[in-house]
Design a protein around this motif. Sequence first.
Motif, mmCIF file in Angstrom:
data_model
loop_
_atom_site.group_PDB
_atom_site.id
_atom_site.type_symbol
_atom_site.label_atom_id
_atom_site.label_comp_id
_atom_site.label_asym_id
_atom_site.label_seq_id
_atom_site.Cartn_x
_atom_site.Cartn_y
_atom_site.Cartn_z
ATOM 1 N N ARG A 73 1.552 14.558 -14.670
ATOM 2 C CA ARG A 73 1.913 13.467 -15.663
ATOM 3 C C ARG A 73 1.718 13.958 -17.280
ATOM 4 O O ARG A 73 0.752 14.705 -17.366
ATOM 5 C CB ARG A 73 1.091 12.363 -15.388
ATOM 6 C CG ARG A 73 1.329 11.513 -14.174
ATOM 7 C CD ARG A 73 0.421 10.225 -13.997
ATOM 8 N NE ARG A 73 0.908 9.207 -13.313
ATOM 9 C CZ ARG A 73 0.386 8.862 -12.109
ATOM 10 N NH1 ARG A 73 -0.732 9.847 -11.957
ATOM 11 N NH2 ARG A 73 0.703 8.175 -11.215
ATOM 12 N N PRO B 284 5.694 9.937 -10.499
ATOM 13 C CA PRO B 284 5.296 11.436 -10.112
ATOM 14 C C PRO B 284 5.595 11.813 -8.868
ATOM 15 O O PRO B 284 5.806 13.022 -8.639
ATOM 16 C CB PRO B 284 3.933 11.512 -10.643
ATOM 17 C CG PRO B 284 3.237 10.246 -10.554
ATOM 18 C CD PRO B 284 4.348 9.226 -10.656
ATOM 19 N N THR B 285 5.285 11.057 -7.768
ATOM 20 C CA THR B 285 5.375 11.368 -6.676
ATOM 21 C C THR B 285 7.025 11.288 -5.742
ATOM 22 O O THR B 285 6.980 11.406 -4.380
ATOM 23 C CB THR B 285 4.375 10.431 -5.642
ATOM 24 O OG1 THR B 285 4.992 9.079 -5.814
ATOM 25 C CG2 THR B 285 3.048 10.715 -5.943
ATOM 26 N N VAL C 156 0.417 16.261 -8.625
ATOM 27 C CA VAL C 156 1.067 15.266 -9.315
ATOM 28 C C VAL C 156 0.463 15.662 -10.934
ATOM 29 O O VAL C 156 -0.372 15.876 -11.123
ATOM 30 C CB VAL C 156 0.206 13.930 -9.095
ATOM 31 C CG1 VAL C 156 0.704 12.633 -9.964
ATOM 32 C CG2 VAL C 156 0.589 13.517 -7.622
ATOM 33 N N LEU D 105 2.467 16.797 -1.389
ATOM 34 C CA LEU D 105 1.751 15.761 -1.588
ATOM 35 C C LEU D 105 0.602 15.781 -0.549
ATOM 36 O O LEU D 105 -0.751 14.938 -0.771
ATOM 37 C CB LEU D 105 2.560 14.491 -1.590
ATOM 38 C CG LEU D 105 3.253 13.992 -2.855
ATOM 39 C CD1 LEU D 105 4.141 13.045 -2.742
ATOM 40 C CD2 LEU D 105 2.368 13.692 -3.949
ATOM 41 N N LYS E 267 -3.156 16.760 -2.942
ATOM 42 C CA LYS E 267 -2.854 15.492 -3.379
ATOM 43 C C LYS E 267 -2.709 15.409 -5.103
ATOM 44 O O LYS E 267 -1.702 15.136 -5.820
ATOM 45 C CB LYS E 267 -3.867 14.525 -2.990
ATOM 46 C CG LYS E 267 -3.728 14.333 -1.490
ATOM 47 C CD LYS E 267 -4.441 13.564 -0.987
ATOM 48 C CE LYS E 267 -4.496 13.285 0.482
ATOM 49 N NZ LYS E 267 -5.615 12.320 1.179
ATOM 50 N N GLU E 268 -4.107 15.796 -5.678
ATOM 51 C CA GLU E 268 -4.083 15.739 -7.301
ATOM 52 C C GLU E 268 -3.530 16.671 -7.836
ATOM 53 O O GLU E 268 -2.822 16.440 -9.060
ATOM 54 C CB GLU E 268 -5.496 15.731 -7.522
ATOM 55 C CG GLU E 268 -6.195 14.600 -7.106
ATOM 56 C CD GLU E 268 -6.863 14.282 -5.745
ATOM 57 O OE1 GLU E 268 -6.629 15.272 -4.970
ATOM 58 O OE2 GLU E 268 -7.033 13.116 -5.175
ATOM 59 N N ARG F 166 8.262 18.825 -1.819
ATOM 60 C CA ARG F 166 7.599 17.697 -2.677
ATOM 61 C C ARG F 166 6.377 17.011 -1.575
ATOM 62 O O ARG F 166 5.395 16.727 -1.845
ATOM 63 C CB ARG F 166 8.493 16.668 -3.268
ATOM 64 C CG ARG F 166 7.779 15.940 -4.089
ATOM 65 C CD ARG F 166 7.523 16.392 -5.457
ATOM 66 N NE ARG F 166 6.882 15.654 -6.305
ATOM 67 C CZ ARG F 166 5.481 15.794 -6.659
ATOM 68 N NH1 ARG F 166 5.063 16.973 -6.012
ATOM 69 N NH2 ARG F 166 4.896 15.256 -7.658
#
Length: 818
Positions: A560, A351-352, A558, A550, A554-555, A546
């Motif tokens: 998923r 994802p990163t 992302v 990040l 941070k969280e 992107r």
Amino acid sequence: MDVADRVQASQAVVRDVLGDRAQKMFQDFLEEFMVEGELKYLADARELIRPERNTLTVSFLDVEEYSTKLANLIQENYYRVYPYLCRGVRNFARDRGEVLVVKEFYVAFEEVPTRHKVRELSTSKIGTLLRISGQVIRTHPVHPELVSGSFLCLECQTTIPDVEQQFKFSQPTICKNPMCQNRKRFMLDVNASRFVDFQKVRVQETQQELPRGSIPRSLEVILRAEAVEMAQAGDKCDFIGTLIVVPDVSQLRTEGARAETATRVRGGEGREVEGVQGLKALGVRDLTYRLAFLACSVTSSKPRFGGREMSGDDVTAESIRKQMTDSEWQRIFTMSQDKNLYQNLINSLFPTIHGNDEVKRGVLLMLFGGVPKTTTEGTHLRGDVNVCIVGDPSTAKSQFLKQVEEFSPRAVYTSGKASTAAGLTAAVVKDEESHEFVIEAGALMLADNGVCCIDEFDKMDQRDQVAIHEAMEQQTISITKAGVKATLNARTSILAAANPIGGRYDRSKSLKQNINLTAPIMSRFDLFFILVDECNEVTDYAIARRIVDLHSRKEESVSRVYSMDEIQRYILFARQFKPKISKESSEFMVEEYKRLRQRDCSGATKSSWRITVRQLESMIRLSEGMARMHCQDEVHPKHVKEAFRLLNKSIIRVETPDIDFEEPEEQDVMNGEAEPMENGVNDHQQLPPQENGIDSQQPPEKPTQPEKPVRKIRVTYEEYRTIANLLIFHLRQVEESSTEEEGGTRRGDLVNWYLHEMEGEIDSVEELAERKVLVEKVIDRLVQHDHVLLPLVTLEEAPEGTTEDPYLVVHPNYIIES
């Protein structure tokens, strides 16, 4: 007090009340614990009648359920009561079957609830029942260990039976015959003594448990009876047993100790030395101790994928189903029915990382893998997929490797420059105590049934690269060193990252001219992915957004579709499928392979590497991985099509770089629009585009109207090589047929010859002008960039400087590419 009284006093046995109580309670547990109306351990006890069996495996959870008092007694005083527990097993087995009297029995516990790390072990845990986890890095050969010795007195021939042995050879203190005073001269009766299998392994902390900046700690584990040969180098295992203290013999054998004891152990005739008699014989050195782990059972902590406690060889679809809850099983079924599973998996797995979807797809298929096969002749065909990522700096190559290492339960990350051949495969080292040569596992052995991530692959020394040839194709490691000859398993997928020569990828050259790898290594990789750092406003903006997201969120940044645990469970389940290749798929594979071979051998293109049967096997493995991903038992043509597209993508990407012809002082001719050109591809009058002619005698005039934006001339690498080979071949023919007096070919004559050869393909004046500009650009590139053609001037022309129409000759060392 006479000798007889002294002997009888020494034979008085002190009874251990705690041990006797533990033996009685444990024997009652074996005789009374019922499951579904039957004794749970009765069938296992009857199996002990067989000669090769001697260990009864007991679940510690059952002991806790039966009696908490017994469980606490065993857990707190395990080392003390273990011999009494073994006697309870012996009595239970003898009551249930005909067992030899001299046979020794052992008990092994499993399912101990608390797990400890190697770093957490301390002296406070000595003698208690523990469960530790770690990775096996070294195994020793199995030896027989003397458990109970029977000795023969050499003075009076009296037999002294059942002398207890523990970690060292212990003779009787005195002969049991009252009339004999022998204390030293005894001989071991091998036939009457009892032996047990004994093996030492070394366990090290796993990479996930290691604190930052710390060196991994290791611990020696002692295995006995049926626990031997249960752990191989590279396995992540759980060991159940107790922590013990043993003398550090290796410290006694150092050079300082030998110097101190040299004068004391030199005896005269008749003097017998029994080793070190005390600390006085060591001079100023102290006797040191170290911790060791005495294990009674070994279990594999993780299979190939997923964190379930199952042996890797025993994993089946049914066993996985039993280990899952209903919600987990339903989730796997939902994932298998997902129409967009391919894209969702790569988005959830990486994802990163922005973009590079083709690389993500290749790495995903590597995790699913193909089906390993064994032919009727015994030849092993590998099912693991090897992937190499070549690219410019800052293109997320190492990020791919780190993501795979964190995701895969059995993955090893290493760097090419810091790795040697022995470190990658296996090393033969000498043991400190026994001075025997033992095998220490390298990175490929530690990653058996997993993934080995090798960064900076191009920085490896040539001899170190050669060491992994066998591991990449045959998936074995053969060692013949220091009298040790062995063939070890290395069933691993290799994910490698490499930088091009010079740091940047040159698209005008083929792949093997860009990286420092040999042809045998290149052919063993199933997929090559080229990451080129190109300037693109849209892509640069997306990557920048992107990275900023990040760092700032941070969280939240992302997202998923599936969690990492769900993907691990799904891959573990999908790898149990063994898809078969259908007839339509096999025919489609053959046709696509023929196309690749014909294109590779046609000579119109310079392939990145020769298309061999290894690329056909790569197509088969990738197709099986696609079928596994969709949990299907048959490989369909759509799976082959996607595998061929991935394989073709990696080849085409490096075969056909486009070439731009740019000249700051000149304007190119494209799409029928003519601008003033140096060689007169225009009249001195400003004519409409459709009336332009070829007049090389008139000088060009400056345009009176503003210049229109002109598109650059861009040709594919195949077209460029075709024109270049045609010109070079003509020059070589002229050079061979002419003499020194005749000279070579002028640049203008070469252009006119090419246009004359191509006149059948030219339909208009505009196309003629375009062809002339193109061939001049190709000649300039061959002279200035590739240095294949050398311009020559005569003595009359030399004072005037470089002429616009020099003689052209081919470099004498150049070989025409086929």
